[in-house]
Design an enzyme around this catalytic site. Structure first.
Site, PDB file in Angstrom:
ATOM      1  N   LYS A  65      37.169  -7.505  40.055  1.00 20.40           N
ATOM      2  CA  LYS A  65      36.298  -8.669  40.317  1.00 20.40           C
ATOM      3  C   LYS A  65      34.810  -8.347  40.155  1.00 20.40           C
ATOM      4  CE  LYS A  65      39.452 -11.305  43.136  1.00 20.40           C
ATOM      5  NZ  LYS A  65      39.714 -12.143  44.284  1.00 20.40           N
ATOM      6  N   LYS A 154      31.283   1.131  53.175  1.00 23.36           N
ATOM      7  CA  LYS A 154      31.592  -0.070  52.380  1.00 23.36           C
ATOM      8  C   LYS A 154      31.114  -1.331  53.092  1.00 23.36           C
ATOM      9  CE  LYS A 154      35.593  -0.520  50.073  1.00 23.36           C
ATOM     10  NZ  LYS A 154      37.052  -0.230  49.901  1.00 23.36           N
ATOM     11  N   TYR A 210      49.260 -13.724  52.149  1.00 20.13           N
ATOM     12  CA  TYR A 210      50.208 -14.838  52.270  1.00 20.13           C
ATOM     13  C   TYR A 210      51.641 -14.411  51.983  1.00 20.13           C
ATOM     14  CZ  TYR A 210      49.468 -14.930  47.220  1.00 20.13           C
ATOM     15  OH  TYR A 210      49.366 -14.570  45.904  1.00 20.13           O
TER      16      TYR A 210
HETATM   17  P1  ATR Z   1      39.164  -2.550  47.334  1.00 19.69           P
HETATM   18  O1  ATR Z   1      38.811  -1.687  48.533  1.00 19.69           O
HETATM   19  O2  ATR Z   1      39.462  -1.769  46.092  1.00 19.69           O
HETATM   20  O3  ATR Z   1      38.257  -3.687  47.133  1.00 19.69           O
HETATM   21  P2  ATR Z   1      40.922  -4.328  48.603  1.00 19.69           P
HETATM   22  O4  ATR Z   1      42.425  -4.488  48.591  1.00 19.69           O
HETATM   23  O5  ATR Z   1      40.095  -5.489  48.240  1.00 19.69           O
HETATM   24  O6  ATR Z   1      40.607  -3.127  47.684  1.00 19.69           O
HETATM   25  O7  ATR Z   1      40.459  -3.811  50.049  1.00 19.69           O
HETATM   26  C1  ATR Z   1      41.274  -3.098  50.856  1.00 19.69           C
HETATM   27  C2  ATR Z   1      40.694  -3.179  52.266  1.00 19.69           C
HETATM   28  O8  ATR Z   1      41.715  -2.807  53.198  1.00 19.69           O
HETATM   29  C3  ATR Z   1      39.548  -2.214  52.485  1.00 19.69           C
HETATM   30  O9  ATR Z   1      38.627  -2.795  53.378  1.00 19.69           O
HETATM   31  C4  ATR Z   1      40.251  -1.017  53.121  1.00 19.69           C
HETATM   32  O10 ATR Z   1      39.459  -0.207  53.928  1.00 19.69           O
HETATM   33  P3  ATR Z   1      38.695   1.067  53.297  1.00 19.69           P
HETATM   34  O11 ATR Z   1      37.431   0.526  52.694  1.00 19.69           O
HETATM   35  O12 ATR Z   1      38.449   1.956  54.450  1.00 19.69           O
HETATM   36  O13 ATR Z   1      39.625   1.665  52.272  1.00 19.69           O
HETATM   37  C5  ATR Z   1      41.263  -1.726  53.981  1.00 19.69           C
HETATM   38  N1  ATR Z   1      42.385  -0.855  54.350  1.00 19.69           N
HETATM   39  C6  ATR Z   1      43.369  -0.407  53.535  1.00 19.69           C
HETATM   40  N2  ATR Z   1      44.250   0.345  54.235  1.00 19.69           N
HETATM   41  C7  ATR Z   1      43.796   0.375  55.524  1.00 19.69           C
HETATM   42  C8  ATR Z   1      44.279   0.964  56.747  1.00 19.69           C
HETATM   43  N3  ATR Z   1      45.396   1.681  56.779  1.00 19.69           N
HETATM   44  N4  ATR Z   1      43.559   0.774  57.878  1.00 19.69           N
HETATM   45  C9  ATR Z   1      42.435   0.030  57.860  1.00 19.69           C
HETATM   46  N5  ATR Z   1      41.936  -0.569  56.754  1.00 19.69           N
HETATM   47  C10 ATR Z   1      42.607  -0.405  55.593  1.00 19.69           C
END
Ligand code: ATR
Length: 262
Positions: A65, A154, A210
């Site tokens: 995106k 982030k 969803y």
């Molecule tokens: P992207 O990070 O590439 O944009 P996304 O699917 O849009 O991908 O975002 C995933 C989100 O889920 C992120 O905020 C991620 O947190 P991190 O930035 O720390 O990676 C969060 N996330 C994924 N697994 C997680 C977990 N086990 N506990 C808490 N947050 C998690």
């Protein structure tokens, strides 16, 4: 026949083809909507195909995106501010990037009659969809937007885009009226955020996920008597808005459409 695509990595799970092809059929449009799993290196060729009119419109999902922006000629105001494009179309030989996630989120909340105005909203996560949610919440005049992400940097980056947000540490649960799960936790049924939300009562729990239709986050919200909603209508509305841009037709959102995503 016109050709439309959703691109991402992975993109297998996407229900966009089912939804768009249903509307294409119902509205008797001569088109097809497909999905394509792409590597970074393939983005350039995709752009050439759109410019050559081999592809007439594209939906963009995780993780492209933001990455796709450098290939486009113009952005809508919403796409510019959120640094996020989910819909690409051609206008007068220019490639335009737009973001329909914002309005999709807004319409899904308006459907519930929950008034965001002057409310405190806690967002969990800082991934691709979060700038769109913040933009919509600002538009709906939330009084406070708090973001909590496992990786704090982030969340801090989002403060460059939206100066009015507050960042809290992961695990910290400040008071809120509405809490939004925008993490990917819950996509797999057994996953759990492991946050203490037991004090939340009479609040609004929103999960962007969803599928599954009820994550552990929503189950927990329900258990403590909170109002809950999943991301189904946001997904349908964002698709609806893309469809309108490409085909200049406003497709119907009815039970049949909702069933596709349920
Ligand atoms: P992207 O990070 O590439 O944009 P996304 O699917 O849009 O991908 O975002 C995933 C989100 O889920 C992120 O905020 C991620 O947190 P991190 O930035 O720390 O990676 C969060 N996330 C994924 N697994 C997680 C977990 N086990 N506990 C808490 N947050 C998690």
């Amino acid at each position: 026949m016109k050709k439309y695509l959703v691109i991402g990595k992975p993109v297998d799970h996407s229900l966009s083809p089912q939804l768009h092809n249903y509307w294409i059929k119902i509205n008797k449009i001569n088109a097809i909507y497909d999905k394509k799993d792409l590597d970074d290196t393939e983005l350039k060729d995709l752009i050439i195909d759109i410019k050559d009119k081999k592809i007439n419109g594209v939906n963009v999902t995780v993780p492209y995106k933001k990455k796709i922006i450098s290939y486009l000629d113009e952005l809508s105001e919403e796409a510019k501010i959120t640094e996020s494009v989910n819909t690409i179309f051609m206008r007068e030989d220019k490639l335009i990037g737009h973001n329909t996630d914002i309005k999709g989120f807004e319409l899904s909340v308006r459907d519930t009659n929950f008034d965001i105005k002057k409310k405190t909203i806690l967002i969990l996560g800082a991934g691709g969809v979060v700038p769109s949610i913040i933009y919509a919440l600002n538009k709906m005049e939330a009084s406070q937007i708090i973001v909590s992400n496992r990786t704090k940097e982030k969340a801090l980056y989002l403060k460059n885009l939206f100066k009015n947000i507050t960042i809290v540490n992961w695990g910290e649960i400040p008071n809120f009226d509405m809490i939004i799960n925008a993490t990917s936790v819950g996509l797999k049924k057994y996953e759990d955020l492991k946050l203490d939300l037991s004090k939340a009562e009479n609040k609004f729990f929103y999960d962007v996920i969803y599928n599954p239709s009820e994550t552990n986050f929503l189950k927990l919200g329900k258990k403590f008597g909170n109002k809950t909603i999943n991301g189904k209508m946001m997904f349908i509305y964002q698709a609806h808005l893309s469809f309108k841009i490409w085909h200049n037709v406003e497709p119907k959102i009815n039970d049949e459409v909702i069933k596709i995503v349920s």
